[in-house]
Design an enzyme around this catalytic site. Structure first.
Site, PDB file in Angstrom:
ATOM      1  N   SER A 190       0.822  -1.210   0.000  1.00 55.92           N
ATOM      2  CA  SER A 190       0.000   0.000   0.000  1.00 55.92           C
ATOM      3  C   SER A 190       0.855   1.259   0.000  1.00 55.92           C
ATOM      4  CB  SER A 190      -0.947   0.014   1.210  1.00 55.92           C
ATOM      5  OG  SER A 190      -0.222   0.196   2.420  1.00 55.92           O
ATOM      6  N   CYS A 223      -1.908   0.689  10.487  1.00 57.10           N
ATOM      7  CA  CYS A 223      -1.339  -0.658  10.534  1.00 57.10           C
ATOM      8  C   CYS A 223      -1.299  -1.319   9.144  1.00 57.10           C
ATOM      9  CB  CYS A 223      -2.166  -1.506  11.496  1.00 57.10           C
ATOM     10  SG  CYS A 223      -1.734  -3.229  11.547  1.00 57.10           S
ATOM     11  N   PRO A 224      -0.201  -1.975   8.747  1.00 56.31           N
ATOM     12  CA  PRO A 224       1.074  -2.144   9.469  1.00 56.31           C
ATOM     13  C   PRO A 224       2.077  -1.015   9.208  1.00 56.31           C
ATOM     14  CG  PRO A 224       1.124  -3.448   7.476  1.00 56.31           C
ATOM     15  CD  PRO A 224      -0.247  -2.791   7.513  1.00 56.31           C
ATOM     16  N   GLY A 225       1.699  -0.037   8.356  1.00 61.95           N
ATOM     17  CA  GLY A 225       2.569   1.121   8.207  1.00 61.95           C
ATOM     18  C   GLY A 225       2.995   1.446   6.788  1.00 61.95           C
ATOM     19  N   GLY A 226       2.266   0.937   5.798  1.00 64.59           N
ATOM     20  CA  GLY A 226       2.634   1.213   4.406  1.00 64.59           C
ATOM     21  C   GLY A 226       2.652   2.696   4.073  1.00 64.59           C
ATOM     22  N   ASP A 242      -4.108   3.256  15.098  1.00 67.93           N
ATOM     23  CA  ASP A 242      -4.659   1.970  14.671  1.00 67.93           C
ATOM     24  C   ASP A 242      -4.616   1.015  15.853  1.00 67.93           C
ATOM     25  OD1 ASP A 242      -5.137  -0.616  13.347  1.00 67.93           O
ATOM     26  OD2 ASP A 242      -4.763   0.490  11.490  1.00 67.93           O
ATOM     27  N   ASP A 262      -9.551   4.616  18.264  1.00 65.18           N
ATOM     28  CA  ASP A 262     -10.415   4.754  17.094  1.00 65.18           C
ATOM     29  C   ASP A 262      -9.991   5.986  16.291  1.00 65.18           C
ATOM     30  OD1 ASP A 262     -12.453   5.164  15.265  1.00 65.18           O
ATOM     31  OD2 ASP A 262     -14.071   4.815  16.699  1.00 65.18           O
ATOM     32  N   ASP A 279      -6.261   5.700   5.223  1.00 67.48           N
ATOM     33  CA  ASP A 279      -6.643   4.600   4.336  1.00 67.48           C
ATOM     34  C   ASP A 279      -7.486   3.598   5.121  1.00 67.48           C
ATOM     35  OD1 ASP A 279      -6.805   3.010   2.084  1.00 67.48           O
ATOM     36  OD2 ASP A 279      -4.868   2.037   2.399  1.00 67.48           O
ATOM     37  N   LYS A 308     -13.305   4.382  -0.259  1.00 69.69           N
ATOM     38  CA  LYS A 308     -13.642   3.060  -0.778  1.00 69.69           C
ATOM     39  C   LYS A 308     -14.952   3.145  -1.562  1.00 69.69           C
ATOM     40  CE  LYS A 308     -10.114   1.716   1.627  1.00 69.69           C
ATOM     41  NZ  LYS A 308      -8.815   1.416   0.995  1.00 69.69           N
TER      42      LYS A 308
END
Length: 363
Positions: A190, A223-226, A242, A262, A279, A308
């Site tokens: 990502s 998460c995970p940090g892209g 996250d 949150d 994202d 989305k």
């Protein structure tokens, strides 16, 4: 010339067609789109000759969400002979009045698995085609970035569209796709979405100022940090929000603070944030409104986020969410720039960028 060719992601031809139809109607240019699902392009046919040039001049390419490239078509050529593909193209162009002298050439295909099988041929064909075009005076003797770009788009063997785009109102990238390499130390693929967004939305000569070392950013749904990776590698500091775990490689940099809360409730302690990026897999209207709130409160100066898309009514959803967000900012007297794009690395989503032009105190 009365045809405009637009490249898009395979499967999004309907959205691309709806968009060019709307933009053309706003300019009082009337016509209709021709499309087939999963071909990666749309052909818009104007009723009046000469209006294709008007469209590619007057439709702001940056305002198009689903189009990767936009060009006026001079001619469609089918059944090119394998022993001499160049002569029929030169002959067809020499008969076209008003075709501009071009300064560059791109021999491309739509972005589909079938069409991309022709890319090896396109690369080999470029040099002899360029030489022949120059020999006939259809191109400048040397590359000229200020002149129109000549496009040959092969949609099948021996079948191509020949046209042109304007360098001030097109995609600078071959096939409309930035060529980015996945960093081996990035936590997820990502990361390429955010890198592409920087290339598309932020002029390169403004990177040093707007993506500067020492800035603070907030990454919602990190998460995970892209996405965080892109800020960290530019020597920024990041609040990562996250409930999931962040990649150890990012935690070890000392540049991030992980908040397991949150994303819709997070508020930064210190209001020194330049970038908010997001994202999250949430309803697009909800994410758009949240990003608007960050901007109007002065919590961030720039926002980059994904919306989305639903399975059906994707174009209508995009128009509604973008319009509501613009109106939200206007109602709160915020001056802003906004762009949205269906990026190459996006799938069932679009990416939106907001730059606040108002000096809003976050306190």
């Amino acid at each position: 010339m009365k045809h405009v060719l637009l490249y898009c992601r395979s499967g999004f031809e309907k959205e691309c067609a709806g968009e060019i139809q709307d933009k053309a109607t706003q300019l009082e240019v009337f016509g209709f789109p021709r499309l087939k699902n999963n071909t990666g392009f749309v052909l818009f046919e104007c009723y009046q000759a000469g209006e294709a040039d008007k469209l590619i001049k007057e439709i702001d390419f940056q305002s198009l969400i689903f189009a990767r490239q936009m060009l006026a078509v001079a001619v469609e050529i089918k059944d090119l002979p394998t022993d001499d593909r160049i002569s029929p193209i030169l002959e067809a162009l020499s008969e076209k009045e008003g075709f501009p002298r071009c300064g560059d050439i791109r021999i491309e295909t739509p972005d589909t698995n079938e069409a991309k099988e022709l890319l090896k041929f396109c690369r080999k064909f470029t040099v002899p085609m360029r030489q022949a075009m120059r020999g006939k005076g259809l191109m400048t003797a040397k590359d000229n970035a200020k002149k129109p770009v000549l496009h040959l788009c092969f949609i099948a063997p021996g079948h191509c569209f020949v046209g042109y785009s304007y360098p001030t109102n097109n995609s600078q990238f071959f096939m409309g796709i930035p060529r980015l390499k996945f960093p081996s130390d990035a936590p997820s693929r990502s990361t390429l979405k955010l890198e592409e967004a920087f290339h598309v939305f932020i002029p390169r000569d403004e990177w040093d100022e707007r993506l500067a070392p020492g800035m603070w950013g907030v990454d919602l749904g990190a998460c995970p940090g892209g996405w965080t990776y892109q800020l960290v590698k530019r020597s920024m500091f990041v609040h990562c929000v996250d409930n999931g775990m962040m990649a150890d490689s990012l935690m070890e940099t000392g540049q991030i603070k992980h908040h397991m809360v949150d994303g819709f409730k997070f508020e930064p302690d210190r209001k020194n944030v330049t970038w908010i990026i997001c994202d999250m897999v949430e309803k697009p209207a909800r994410v758009a409104h949240l990003m608007g709130e960050w901007i109007i409160k002065g919590w961030a100066k720039e926002a980059l986020f994904n919306l989305k898309l639903p399975m059906k009514g994707r174009y209508d959803e995009v128009l509604q969410d973008i319009e509501n967000l613009k109106q939200f900012l206007i109602d709160n007297k915020v001056k802003f720039k906004m762009q949205a794009k269906h990026l190459y690395h996006d799938r069932e989503e679009i990416t939106v960028h907001i730059q606040s032009l108002s000096n809003i105190s976050p306190y």
